[in-house]
Design an enzyme around this catalytic site. Structure first.
Site, PDB file in Angstrom:
ATOM      1  N   ASP A  36       0.810  -1.222   0.000  1.00 42.51           N
ATOM      2  CA  ASP A  36       0.000   0.000   0.000  1.00 42.51           C
ATOM      3  C   ASP A  36       0.842   1.270   0.000  1.00 42.51           C
ATOM      4  OD1 ASP A  36       1.013  -0.058   2.585  1.00 42.51           O
ATOM      5  OD2 ASP A  36      -0.791  -1.003   3.384  1.00 42.51           O
ATOM      6  N   HIS A 127      20.280  26.200   4.817  1.00 38.20           N
ATOM      7  CA  HIS A 127      19.854  27.550   4.445  1.00 38.20           C
ATOM      8  C   HIS A 127      19.514  28.324   5.719  1.00 38.20           C
ATOM      9  CE1 HIS A 127      18.405  30.693   1.785  1.00 38.20           C
ATOM     10  NE2 HIS A 127      17.459  30.872   2.689  1.00 38.20           N
ATOM     11  N   LYS A 191      17.878  40.535  -5.096  1.00 39.28           N
ATOM     12  CA  LYS A 191      16.812  39.717  -5.690  1.00 39.28           C
ATOM     13  C   LYS A 191      15.466  40.122  -5.104  1.00 39.28           C
ATOM     14  CE  LYS A 191      16.291  35.274  -4.401  1.00 39.28           C
ATOM     15  NZ  LYS A 191      16.697  33.872  -4.330  1.00 39.28           N
ATOM     16  N   ASP A 218      25.503  29.943  -5.166  1.00 41.84           N
ATOM     17  CA  ASP A 218      24.328  29.993  -4.295  1.00 41.84           C
ATOM     18  C   ASP A 218      24.252  28.676  -3.532  1.00 41.84           C
ATOM     19  OD1 ASP A 218      22.162  31.150  -3.097  1.00 41.84           O
ATOM     20  OD2 ASP A 218      20.916  31.243  -4.900  1.00 41.84           O
ATOM     21  N   THR A 223      14.391  26.016  -8.907  1.00 44.83           N
ATOM     22  CA  THR A 223      13.870  26.246 -10.260  1.00 44.83           C
ATOM     23  C   THR A 223      14.948  26.825 -11.173  1.00 44.83           C
ATOM     24  OG1 THR A 223      13.234  28.543  -9.848  1.00 44.83           O
ATOM     25  CG2 THR A 223      11.619  26.832  -9.264  1.00 44.83           C
ATOM     26  N   GLY A 225      15.534  29.838 -11.282  1.00 47.76           N
ATOM     27  CA  GLY A 225      15.100  31.197 -11.610  1.00 47.76           C
ATOM     28  C   GLY A 225      16.081  32.248 -11.099  1.00 47.76           C
TER      29      GLY A 225
HETATM   30  C1  R5P Z   1      16.989  31.264  -1.407  1.00 50.17           C
HETATM   31  O1  R5P Z   1      17.110  32.268  -0.796  1.00 50.17           O
HETATM   32  C2  R5P Z   1      18.127  30.395  -1.817  1.00 50.17           C
HETATM   33  O2  R5P Z   1      19.336  30.862  -1.299  1.00 50.17           O
HETATM   34  C3  R5P Z   1      18.207  30.256  -3.318  1.00 50.17           C
HETATM   35  O3  R5P Z   1      18.562  31.510  -3.879  1.00 50.17           O
HETATM   36  C4  R5P Z   1      16.898  29.811  -3.878  1.00 50.17           C
HETATM   37  O4  R5P Z   1      16.403  28.708  -3.184  1.00 50.17           O
HETATM   38  C5  R5P Z   1      17.036  29.476  -5.333  1.00 50.17           C
HETATM   39  O5  R5P Z   1      15.791  29.056  -5.796  1.00 50.17           O
HETATM   40  P1  R5P Z   1      15.469  29.038  -7.328  1.00 50.17           P
HETATM   41  O6  R5P Z   1      16.518  28.232  -8.004  1.00 50.17           O
HETATM   42  O7  R5P Z   1      14.107  28.391  -7.405  1.00 50.17           O
HETATM   43  O8  R5P Z   1      15.439  30.458  -7.798  1.00 50.17           O
END
Ligand code: R5P
Length: 298
Positions: A36, A127, A191, A218, A223, A225
């Site tokens: 299940d 994070h 950002k 980062d 994503t 983005g």
């Molecule tokens: C958010 O503050 C993190 O440090 C990254 O900048 C974020 O998670 C990136 O997310 P994405 O790739 O969706 O823009």
């Protein structure tokens, strides 16, 4: 007694490096799904009186969390002296506040749950933003191991005249540290996020681009983005297509392909297993786990 290292989900092979660093041995775990879909876990090792470290890749965590909690509880039930979580990626940490009334602050709920299941935790670059320190949300000892030295070493070997660029204010902590270790300058952009996939990146701090290779760094690429918008800002400011470096390459959907189309290279650490992994952070996490287990139990 030697620590017991259990690999629950370990595609990057952290467990053997953790076991070597902590002087431990690998124990076997059997997992499967009941018909299940519920999780079955069996520990095929003897944890009584021993420290137990559970290595668990927690990207895409929702299907994985029950088995993790069951395994931690089983080790405790069978007499483990203490249990440590070795999670290369700690999920849900970005939802660290209710951005809109009524939202779940999942970072606090999940870390609370893990705090009750484990006596200590080691992870790589969680994070940390509105939650300043891991110890603010974990009751027991918590080690945030750094990917920065490994990333800086990779940049030093592979990138000519780097300029490290953080795409947003949250990334300043990683960008400044990596740049200091790599012995190069850094810049931080700004950002604005208006949705899960909608981000705008601006910023004037790119005066030092001339003759430099921009290296966007980062902690998380989800994503993509953020990185794509930051890459566009760099090109708009007269820079070349950047090298993009992520600690945790989650790459939702087609994010990797979309980022690769605007970057000169996309590289990540193996904290989250992905074809773009070229930077090994297993030793960093292993040292973190060894540090946890070297301290006397609380
Ligand atoms: C958010 O503050 C993190 O440090 C990254 O900048 C974020 O998670 C990136 O997310 P994405 O790739 O969706 O823009």
């Amino acid at each position: 007694m030697k620590p017991l290292v259990l690999a629950l989900d370990d595609p990057s092979g952290f467990a053997s490096v953790v076991a070597a660093e902590a002087g431990g041995e690998i124990g076997q775990v059997e997992t499967r799904r009941f018909p299940d879909g519920e999780s079955y876990v069996r520990l095929d090792a003897a944890p009584a009186g021993r420290d137990v470290a559970i290595v668990a890749a927690l990207d895409r965590p929702d299907p994985k969390l029950p088995a993790l909690l069951f395994l931690a509880a089983t080790a405790r039930d069978l007499g483990a002296r203490r249990g440590a979580l070795a999670a290369p990626y700690l999920p849900y940490m970005r939802q660290d506040i209710a951005f809109r009334p009524g939202e779940s602050v999942s970072a606090r709920t999940l870390t609370g749950l893990l705090s009750r299941a484990f006596d200590g935790v080691a992870t790589i670059d969680p994070h940390l933003h509105r939650i300043a320190r891991l110890s603010d949300v974990f009751a027991g000892p918590a080690v945030a191991a750094e990917a920065a030295p490994a990333i800086a070493a990779w940049i030093g070997t592979n990138v000519e005249a780097p300029l490290v660029v953080g795409p947003d204010s949250e990334s300043r902590q990683w960008a400044s540290r990596i740049a200091a270790l790599a012995g190069c300058p850094f810049a931080v952009l700004e950002k604005r996020r208006s949705g899960d996939r909608e981000v705008a990146v601006s910023g004037e701090g790119l005066a030092g681009l001339s003759g430099r290779t921009p290296v966007l760094v980062d902690d998380i690429i989800s994503t993509a983005g953020t990185m794509i918008a930051a890459a566009a800002r760099i090109v708009e400011a007269g820079g070349r297509a950047p090298v993009c470096v992520g600690v945790h390459g989650l790459f939702a959907g087609d994010a990797y392909a979309r980022l690769a189309a605007v970057a000169s290279a996309v590289v990540t650490t193996n904290a989250v297993a992905h074809p773009s992994n070229v930077i090994d952070v297993r030793p960093a996490l292993a040292r973190g786990v060894a540090e946890l287990l070297a301290a006397p139990p609380g």
